[in-house]
Design an enzyme around this catalytic site. Structure first.
Site, mmCIF file in Angstrom:
data_model
loop_
_atom_site.group_PDB
_atom_site.id
_atom_site.type_symbol
_atom_site.label_atom_id
_atom_site.label_comp_id
_atom_site.label_asym_id
_atom_site.label_seq_id
_atom_site.Cartn_x
_atom_site.Cartn_y
_atom_site.Cartn_z
ATOM 1 N N LYS A 101 -3.607 8.430 3.136
ATOM 2 C CA LYS A 101 -4.926 8.165 3.723
ATOM 3 C C LYS A 101 -4.970 8.621 5.189
ATOM 4 O O LYS A 101 -6.020 9.053 5.674
ATOM 5 C CB LYS A 101 -5.277 6.682 3.614
ATOM 6 C CG LYS A 101 -5.586 6.211 2.185
ATOM 7 C CD LYS A 101 -6.783 6.921 1.580
ATOM 8 C CE LYS A 101 -7.260 6.230 0.302
ATOM 9 N NZ LYS A 101 -8.231 7.051 -0.446
ATOM 10 N N TYR B 249 0.842 -1.206 0.000
ATOM 11 C CA TYR B 249 0.000 0.000 0.000
ATOM 12 C C TYR B 249 0.876 1.256 0.000
ATOM 13 O O TYR B 249 0.479 2.307 -0.485
ATOM 14 C CB TYR B 249 -0.968 -0.017 1.181
ATOM 15 C CG TYR B 249 -2.164 0.875 0.974
ATOM 16 C CD1 TYR B 249 -3.006 0.698 -0.119
ATOM 17 C CD2 TYR B 249 -2.452 1.916 1.854
ATOM 18 C CE1 TYR B 249 -4.097 1.525 -0.333
ATOM 19 C CE2 TYR B 249 -3.545 2.742 1.655
ATOM 20 C CZ TYR B 249 -4.366 2.539 0.562
ATOM 21 O OH TYR B 249 -5.455 3.368 0.358
HETATM 22 P P1 NAD Z 1 -11.695 3.832 -9.182
HETATM 23 O O1 NAD Z 1 -10.520 3.728 -10.079
HETATM 24 O O2 NAD Z 1 -12.988 3.310 -9.659
HETATM 25 O O3 NAD Z 1 -11.907 5.333 -8.695
HETATM 26 C C1 NAD Z 1 -10.820 6.220 -8.495
HETATM 27 C C2 NAD Z 1 -11.276 7.556 -9.041
HETATM 28 O O4 NAD Z 1 -10.265 8.551 -8.804
HETATM 29 C C3 NAD Z 1 -11.519 7.516 -10.545
HETATM 30 O O5 NAD Z 1 -12.840 7.905 -10.822
HETATM 31 C C4 NAD Z 1 -10.544 8.541 -11.083
HETATM 32 O O6 NAD Z 1 -11.028 9.264 -12.196
HETATM 33 C C5 NAD Z 1 -10.399 9.455 -9.870
HETATM 34 N N1 NAD Z 1 -9.254 10.346 -9.997
HETATM 35 C C6 NAD Z 1 -7.931 10.015 -10.104
HETATM 36 N N2 NAD Z 1 -7.210 11.131 -10.311
HETATM 37 C C7 NAD Z 1 -8.086 12.180 -10.325
HETATM 38 C C8 NAD Z 1 -7.957 13.574 -10.517
HETATM 39 N N3 NAD Z 1 -6.768 14.146 -10.769
HETATM 40 N N4 NAD Z 1 -9.067 14.342 -10.465
HETATM 41 C C9 NAD Z 1 -10.297 13.789 -10.256
HETATM 42 N N5 NAD Z 1 -10.482 12.464 -10.099
HETATM 43 C C10 NAD Z 1 -9.386 11.677 -10.118
HETATM 44 O O7 NAD Z 1 -11.243 3.088 -7.816
HETATM 45 P P2 NAD Z 1 -11.962 2.969 -6.388
HETATM 46 O O8 NAD Z 1 -11.337 1.791 -5.754
HETATM 47 O O9 NAD Z 1 -13.431 3.057 -6.521
HETATM 48 O O10 NAD Z 1 -11.408 4.255 -5.627
HETATM 49 C C11 NAD Z 1 -12.241 5.184 -4.980
HETATM 50 C C12 NAD Z 1 -11.707 5.514 -3.607
HETATM 51 O O11 NAD Z 1 -11.792 4.372 -2.772
HETATM 52 C C13 NAD Z 1 -10.243 5.952 -3.542
HETATM 53 O O12 NAD Z 1 -10.118 6.995 -2.600
HETATM 54 C C14 NAD Z 1 -9.546 4.707 -3.035
HETATM 55 O O13 NAD Z 1 -8.322 4.989 -2.391
HETATM 56 C C15 NAD Z 1 -10.581 4.217 -2.057
HETATM 57 N N6 NAD Z 1 -10.490 2.831 -1.597
HETATM 58 C C16 NAD Z 1 -10.458 1.810 -2.488
HETATM 59 C C17 NAD Z 1 -10.382 0.511 -2.032
HETATM 60 C C18 NAD Z 1 -10.334 -0.647 -2.986
HETATM 61 O O14 NAD Z 1 -9.914 -1.739 -2.571
HETATM 62 N N7 NAD Z 1 -10.741 -0.490 -4.223
HETATM 63 C C19 NAD Z 1 -10.354 0.242 -0.645
HETATM 64 C C20 NAD Z 1 -10.396 1.320 0.238
HETATM 65 C C21 NAD Z 1 -10.463 2.612 -0.253
#
Ligand code: NAD
Length: 266
Positions: A174, A167
């Site tokens: 985070k 990570y």
């Molecule tokens: P995802 O790829 O579907 O979403 C990530 C989003 O970030 C995308 O829509 C992308 O366009 C956006 N993004 C990146 N750079 C950007 C910028 N410069 N301006 C605007 N938007 C931008 O993936 P996800 O897993 O749905 O991620 C969403 C959130 O969830 C994130 O904060 C991620 O850290 C968090 N998260 C994910 C997980 C997991 O296992 N997938 C677990 C815990 C937390």
């Protein structure tokens, strides 16, 4: 072990009719933000959403068209003025906002794949800017649009407080996001604006594919969680919908895991 055959939770638990929500972070129908938008819409909320750029737009529109989002605009938080333009459009079209979901994160690949010890100043800066400071900016822009209160949600991960292999840089990022959320909850609480961070277990999304050995993280999560289930985006959506609802009006400043209890394991 997962139980793929279990039906996905779909029925909305809360009533969001009359509420206006902005969703930032839909990349496609697998996105955590898409799972949240789906439940918000089922619960009756009116939605605005953003897409990163022209390449992402068709995948985002597939979701936003289905959910009948009323405002759909480009937003790359690194592009000057784009985030502000989204809030201007919300103000012009709706006159206010009741909740927002910040569900975005990014770190340059090389920095994400290196030890925290070795990450570059630029990489750290970019990751913090997109994944954390943008939440602060959204809170700042939302405040005047929430004269009767509202709710701000961010999405975090357990790697903020414990060392989760691979990570890396996103751990400290985070941690900063969670701390920012707490300060924002304290500062905006007197205005009835609440803030939370939802902390899902690992979910296979586009962003997650950037983390090395993510499949191992998924397998480990399913084996460590007492329920032995992997989390689905609808599970996150159900919590998100509750948190932004009036039913949660006395709850603010929390970090809530949606991880089948994985956080309990030593
Ligand atoms: P995802 O790829 O579907 O979403 C990530 C989003 O970030 C995308 O829509 C992308 O366009 C956006 N993004 C990146 N750079 C950007 C910028 N410069 N301006 C605007 N938007 C931008 O993936 P996800 O897993 O749905 O991620 C969403 C959130 O969830 C994130 O904060 C991620 O850290 C968090 N998260 C994910 C997980 C997991 O296992 N997938 C677990 C815990 C937390």
């Amino acid at each position: 072990m997962t139980h793929e055959s279990e039906p996905t939770l779909a029925a909305p638990l809360v009533d969001l009719r009359g509420k206006r929500g902005l969703i930032v972070g839909i990349a496609n129908d697998q996105s955590i933000a898409a799972g949240c938008a789906e439940v918000f819409a089922q619960a009756g909320a009116r939605l605005a959403a953003t897409f990163l750029n022209a390449k992402a737009e068709p995948y985002v529109r597939a979701v936003t068209d289905r959910l009948q989002c009323e405002i759909v605009l480009p937003c790359d938080v690194r592009e000057t003025g784009q985030l502000e333009a989204v809030f201007d459009a919300v103000k012009a079209q709706w006159g206010g906002l009741d909740f927002l979901l910040h569900s975005i994160a990014f770190a340059p690949r090389e920095d994400l794949h290196s030890r925290v010890t070795d990450c570059s100043m630029d990489g750290f800066d970019i990751a913090m800017n997109i994944s954390c400071h943008s939440f602060i900016r959204m809170a700042h822009l939302a405040e005047p649009l929430m004269p009767d209160g509202g709710c701000l949600l961010a999405v975090t991960f357990y790697g903020s407080e414990r060392v989760v292999e691979h990570y890396n840089l996103m751990g400290p990022v985070k941690a900063a996001l969670e701390s920012s959320m707490r300060y924002i909850a304290a500062e905006l609480g007197p205005k009835g604006i609440r803030a939370h961070a939802i902390s899902p277990g690992p979910i296979k999304t586009r962003a997650a594919s950037g983390i090395e050995h993510f499949d191992e993280l998924l397998a480990e999560a399913a084996s460590r969680a007492p329920e032995h289930h992997l989390v689905e985006i609808a599970d996150v959506g159900n919590l998100a919908a509750f948190l932004v609802s009036d039913a949660a009006r006395r709850i603010t400043g929390t970090i809530i895991p949606v991880d089948g209890g994985e956080h309990l394991a030593a």
